[in-house]
Design an enzyme around this catalytic site. Structure first.
Site, short mmCIF file in Angstrom:
data_model
loop_
_atom_site.label_atom_id
_atom_site.label_comp_id
_atom_site.label_asym_id
_atom_site.label_seq_id
_atom_site.Cartn_x
_atom_site.Cartn_y
_atom_site.Cartn_z
N GLN A 172 0.82 -1.22 0.00
CA GLN A 172 0.00 0.00 0.00
C GLN A 172 0.85 1.27 0.00
OE1 GLN A 172 -3.32 0.52 -0.24
NE2 GLN A 172 -3.71 -1.66 -0.55
N THR A 194 9.89 -19.09 -16.19
CA THR A 194 10.14 -18.08 -17.22
C THR A 194 9.45 -16.78 -16.86
OG1 THR A 194 10.39 -19.79 -18.89
CG2 THR A 194 9.90 -17.57 -19.69
N CYS A 254 -21.11 -10.02 2.74
CA CYS A 254 -22.43 -10.55 3.09
C CYS A 254 -22.42 -12.05 2.87
CB CYS A 254 -23.49 -9.88 2.22
SG CYS A 254 -25.13 -10.02 2.90
C1 LIG Z 1 -3.45 -6.05 -2.36
C2 LIG Z 1 -2.58 -6.37 -1.22
C3 LIG Z 1 -1.82 -7.56 -1.20
C4 LIG Z 1 -1.92 -8.60 -2.28
O1 LIG Z 1 -1.41 -8.16 -3.49
P1 LIG Z 1 -1.65 -9.02 -4.84
O2 LIG Z 1 -0.64 -8.48 -5.78
O3 LIG Z 1 -3.05 -8.72 -5.25
O4 LIG Z 1 -1.44 -10.44 -4.50
C5 LIG Z 1 -0.98 -7.78 -0.13
N1 LIG Z 1 -0.88 -6.90 0.88
C6 LIG Z 1 -1.59 -5.75 0.90
C7 LIG Z 1 -1.41 -4.81 2.03
C8 LIG Z 1 -2.47 -5.46 -0.14
O5 LIG Z 1 -3.17 -4.32 -0.10
#
Ligand SMILES: *Cc1c(COP(=O)(O)O)cnc(C)c1O
Length: 370
Positions: free
Chosen positions: A158, A216, A304
């Site tokens: 993030q 690869t 949900c």
């Molecule tokens: C989205 C996310 C992931 C997973 O990433 P992907 O590339 O979709 O596997 C891991 N950690 C955090 C904090 C995320 O927001």
């Protein structure tokens, strides 16, 4: 990406002309990823996503340091791609301690240090939370890890591309990032592994990525990830300021126009683009589907399942009350979000919340009779 699906469709490991032509493109992308993070290109390992990077770093360190210890420390608010591998390792004799966060989602550093034992081999703590945007004290976590000679893995998905992440300034041993969270295509990611750190790979096979990740390479995806990192490096500072202004305006206006809105996450140590707000006594599913009909894509940790609202694990870990936890909505701003988008949302949301909000005493009495 397109040339690498057409006339540059070589395997970068091949020594003939078709391979050689794409080999350089992968190296160039490696430099671009390293450039965004101030890392060394040799420390970059391309993966298929951050989930793979998190699995590979956590399981890889656990396996390679098995003779030294079996204890892993992580936090209660990690992404499932960190928590699940840790819990999986419990099946093989590893012990996992999850550290608590406070009501603002901030990590308890004293509890972190107190949890370290002679058997601790790894701390895995994220950079910034995907639900609240709260930014962890990664410097301090790194210092604690270094002081105790423990590897520190950081899920920085993030943070990378949104706020400056300076690899040389941090005591992070292994870092994960995801391509599609910074405008690269899905199916791309990387782990940064500090020079000298030994981990076992989870994919065994060919010698690609210096034996750290067999298979690869996804050349087109890697090229795109490199480009996305280069763009992020150029635009991040200005974009961070723009988004933060827009996000703050969104929050302030929503809280001014709608009664009883609660803001979740740390007020200051927070990503510039994330607003996590709770609308007590509003059904988040209804709120989300109504906004969706109006073209507004927001999310809630709630899912949900069989008609029952499942509240956010992250907000629950922050010790927030059930109503706040259930009724939260996450607004994420990005490169394409504009003032007009925020105005559009503000024109719709107050009326919608008024319409959907249950009278609080009706809710209270329904609870009592339940
Ligand atoms: C989205 C996310 C992931 C997973 O990433 P992907 O590339 O979709 O596997 C891991 N950690 C955090 C904090 C995320 O927001």
């Amino acid at each position: 990406m397109l040339p690498f699906y057409r006339n540059l469709f070589g395997n970068p490991s091949s020594t003939h002309w078709a391979g050689r032509r794409v080999h350089g493109a992968v190296g160039n992308a490696r430099e671009q990823v390293a450039g965004l993070l101030n890392a060394d290109p040799a420390e970059v390992v391309f993966t298929s996503c951050a989930t793979e990077a998190n699995n590979a770093t956590i399981k890889g360190v656990a396996a390679s340091l098995r003779s030294r210890g079996n204890h892993i420390i992580t936090t209660r608010v990690e992404h499932p791609s960190v928590l699940s591998p840790c819990l999986y390792l419990e099946n093989f004799g590893y012990e996992v301690t999850c550290i608590d966060v406070d009501a603002e989602g901030m990590l308890d550093l004293e509890a972190l240090e107190a949890a370290i034992t002679e058997k601790t081999i790894l701390i895995s703590a994220m950079y910034a939370n995907n639900e609240t945007g709260t930014i962890f004290p990664v410097h301090e976590i790194g210092e604690i890890a270094a002081r105790h000679r423990i590897y520190y893995h950081c899920d920085a998905v993030q943070a990378v591309g949104k706020i400056p992440v300076d690899w040389k300034d941090l005591n992070i041993s292994l870092l994960s990032l995801s391509g599609h969270k910074l405008y690269a295509p899905q199916g791309t990611g990387a782990m940064i592994i500090r020079k000298g750190i030994k981990t076992y790979p989870i994919f065994h096979g060919g010698p690609q990525e210096k034996n750290r990740r067999a298979g690869t390479e996804n050349v087109a995806g890697i090229v795109a990830l490199g480009k996305a990192c280069e763009i992020a490096q150029r635009t991040m500072c200005a974009e961070k300021i723009r988004l933060q202004k827009l996000r703050d305006q969104l929050e302030i206006e929503i809280m001014a126009r709608i009664p009883q809105v609660r803001r979740n996450g740390h007020p200051i140590k927070r990503l510039p683009n994330t607003a996590n707000l709770s609308f007590p006594f509003v059904d988040p599913e209804l709120l989300l589907s109504n906004l969706d009909l109006m073209g507004i894509a927001v999310s809630s940790g709630s899912a949900c399942s069989s008609g029952a609202l499942k509240s956010s694990r992250v907000l629950a870990a922050m010790g927030l009350d059930a109503e706040t936890t259930i009724s939260h909505v996450r607004f994420s701003l990005g490169r394409e979000s504009s003032d007009e988008d925020v105005d559009y949302l503000l024109a719709i949301l107050p009326d919608l919340v008024r319409r959907l909000r249950k009278p609080t005493d009706a809710v209270a009495s329904a609870r009592e009779s339940a």
